[in-house]
Design a protein around this motif. Sequence first.
Motif, PDB file in Angstrom:
ATOM      1  N   UNK A 104       0.830  -1.210   0.000  1.00  0.00           N
ATOM      2  CA  UNK A 104       0.000   0.000   0.000  1.00  0.00           C
ATOM      3  C   UNK A 104       0.863   1.258   0.000  1.00  0.00           C
ATOM      4  N   UNK A 105       1.866   1.279   0.872  1.00  0.00           N
ATOM      5  CA  UNK A 105       2.723   2.462   1.004  1.00  0.00           C
ATOM      6  C   UNK A 105       3.548   2.656  -0.270  1.00  0.00           C
ATOM      7  N   UNK A 106       4.065   1.567  -0.825  1.00  0.00           N
ATOM      8  CA  UNK A 106       4.867   1.661  -2.050  1.00  0.00           C
ATOM      9  C   UNK A 106       4.033   2.236  -3.197  1.00  0.00           C
ATOM     10  N   UNK A 107       2.813   1.769  -3.328  1.00  0.00           N
ATOM     11  CA  UNK A 107       1.936   2.253  -4.390  1.00  0.00           C
ATOM     12  C   UNK A 107       1.639   3.738  -4.224  1.00  0.00           C
ATOM     13  N   UNK A 108       1.429   4.173  -2.979  1.00  0.00           N
ATOM     14  CA  UNK A 108       1.151   5.589  -2.713  1.00  0.00           C
ATOM     15  C   UNK A 108       2.362   6.456  -3.021  1.00  0.00           C
ATOM     16  N   UNK A 109       3.554   5.989  -2.647  1.00  0.00           N
ATOM     17  CA  UNK A 109       4.785   6.738  -2.939  1.00  0.00           C
ATOM     18  C   UNK A 109       4.999   6.896  -4.442  1.00  0.00           C
ATOM     19  N   UNK A 110       4.684   5.862  -5.200  1.00  0.00           N
ATOM     20  CA  UNK A 110       4.911   5.905  -6.637  1.00  0.00           C
ATOM     21  C   UNK A 110       3.914   6.808  -7.363  1.00  0.00           C
ATOM     22  N   UNK A 111       2.846   7.192  -6.669  1.00  0.00           N
ATOM     23  CA  UNK A 111       1.851   8.095  -7.263  1.00  0.00           C
ATOM     24  C   UNK A 111       2.106   9.558  -6.918  1.00  0.00           C
ATOM     25  N   UNK A 112       3.187   9.832  -6.168  1.00  0.00           N
ATOM     26  CA  UNK A 112       3.490  11.203  -5.757  1.00  0.00           C
ATOM     27  C   UNK A 112       3.867  12.035  -6.968  1.00  0.00           C
TER      28      UNK A 112
ATOM     29  N   UNK B 165      -1.893  29.123   1.859  1.00  0.00           N
ATOM     30  CA  UNK B 165      -1.609  27.813   1.266  1.00  0.00           C
ATOM     31  C   UNK B 165      -0.547  27.140   2.127  1.00  0.00           C
ATOM     32  N   UNK B 166      -0.868  25.978   2.667  1.00  0.00           N
ATOM     33  CA  UNK B 166       0.018  25.300   3.597  1.00  0.00           C
ATOM     34  C   UNK B 166       0.924  24.317   2.869  1.00  0.00           C
ATOM     35  N   UNK B 167       2.223  24.452   3.086  1.00  0.00           N
ATOM     36  CA  UNK B 167       3.184  23.450   2.630  1.00  0.00           C
ATOM     37  C   UNK B 167       3.412  22.477   3.772  1.00  0.00           C
ATOM     38  N   UNK B 168       3.019  21.244   3.576  1.00  0.00           N
ATOM     39  CA  UNK B 168       3.174  20.223   4.610  1.00  0.00           C
ATOM     40  C   UNK B 168       4.029  19.083   4.074  1.00  0.00           C
ATOM     41  N   UNK B 169       4.416  18.205   4.959  1.00  0.00           N
ATOM     42  CA  UNK B 169       5.296  17.100   4.605  1.00  0.00           C
ATOM     43  C   UNK B 169       4.667  16.213   3.532  1.00  0.00           C
ATOM     44  N   UNK B 170       5.426  15.906   2.485  1.00  0.00           N
ATOM     45  CA  UNK B 170       4.936  15.014   1.434  1.00  0.00           C
ATOM     46  C   UNK B 170       4.729  13.617   1.983  1.00  0.00           C
ATOM     47  N   UNK B 171       5.580  13.218   2.931  1.00  0.00           N
ATOM     48  CA  UNK B 171       5.415  11.902   3.565  1.00  0.00           C
ATOM     49  C   UNK B 171       4.085  11.838   4.291  1.00  0.00           C
ATOM     50  N   UNK B 172       3.749  12.922   5.014  1.00  0.00           N
ATOM     51  CA  UNK B 172       2.488  12.939   5.749  1.00  0.00           C
ATOM     52  C   UNK B 172       1.307  12.941   4.794  1.00  0.00           C
ATOM     53  N   UNK B 173       1.446  13.584   3.647  1.00  0.00           N
ATOM     54  CA  UNK B 173       0.356  13.571   2.668  1.00  0.00           C
ATOM     55  C   UNK B 173       0.084  12.157   2.173  1.00  0.00           C
TER      56      UNK B 173
END
Length: 471
Positions: free
Chosen positions: A116-124, A191-199
């Motif tokens: 699940x996490x790998x698939x989400x990372x690859x869609x960034x 406009x908030x810049x937040x962690x991409x990992x958290x997104x």
Amino acid sequence: MPRVCKARTTAFNQGKATGNMTEYKQCSYSLRKAIKQAKRQYRDKVESQFNGSDTRGMWQGLQSITDYKKKTSPVADHDVLLPDKLNNFFARFEDNTVPPTRPATKTCGLSFTAANVRKTFKCVNPRKAAGPDGIPGRVLRACADQLAGVFTDIFNQSLSQSAVPTCFKRATIVPVPKKAKVTELNDYHPVALTSVIMKCFERLVKDHITSILPDTLDPLQFAYRPNRSTDDAIAITLHTALTHLDKRNTYVRMLFIDYSSAFNTIVPSKLVIKLETLGLDPALCNWVLDFLTGRPQVVRVGNNISTPLILNTGAPQGCVLSPLLYSLFTHDCVAKHASNSIIKFADDTTVVGLITNNDETAYREEVRALGVWCQENNLSLNVNKTKEMIVDFRKQEREHPPIHIEGTVVEKVESFKFLGVHITDKLNWSTHTDSVVKKAQQRLFNLRRLKKFGLSPKSLTNFYRCTIESI
């Protein structure tokens, strides 16, 4: 423009200044030739990007050719006090109370797999800006296979403890002007810049929450729901009004509500109670509570950064979970009377009152009840931007007493831009059609410039379909 073109421009100016007409004509000819050659080279570059499927580069080239410029001006950073002023303004809904605590619950049953996490990372999206942690999306996307296992453990540990690491909750607010000339702090959009990992983490949690929500949840909320759009909200609103107007001695009142910074007013303690009533795991509700509280926030304007503030109210505009949490926070804002409808698309709320025989009692009670609900849920009504439109097709004209909210008269309008569509009190399409035609004519000017530049018919057709036919 190539260097040769710049050199010939200099020679052209020198020949013109010295009065040597022979040299002037020769340089003039060389300059025109160089400009044509530079245009031809740039046109070929754009064409090659189109044929090579580099759509981003192609559109940048088209914007350069048409002299496209954004209307909003950049924020000036000469005022060193502006970041702190904006940070305090954006946090104006904070109640400065101790963050609410909830009793510990059993471990959250939700967990994610490395797949699940790998698939989400690859869609960034690799072009998205990095958050305060400085980790860009392109790193997560390129190294998804190597990082998935590590972050799967971190995400699952966060869920099991119902706690979000503070480094994941940090937000850097970049103020974007809403209009060309800024006169007050409210003219800036946070406009908030937040962690991409958290997104990525939020996206996984969001998919889980949406999968367990009941199908009957607020059928008149058209945002963040599958197979729903603004078209559906507009169609339901107009169909409801027109069906009622087919009856005798009827008319319709439409109240278009405007909230002040709706996302920033979410009360986390009230939200988690509503989430539990919708069937969410209490441990996951505690995780959401921790996610929304104790959030460090700074505002960055140019090279100036404000003093950090810790926020315990609202959801940052830029987080993946914020829109869904807002729609769940307002899911119980529904009509009390059968003759009224409250139609919502995110924070765009419209009260449609169906009036028969001039009896407006139910409609006025509905508006009062909505005002009470807003007070109980910390939502701030912006009465100055709230508008009302009355649709009355009866031959005999009648006076319609105005609506009051918080002691202020709501302005009546003859037309309103509702979810991108101009509707009028006659329910005809003339105003909207004129608006679309004007927009199309403006874009036709750009199409003519591209044609004059010599782009191929294939590129011109693509531009036409994307920018003109699409509207």
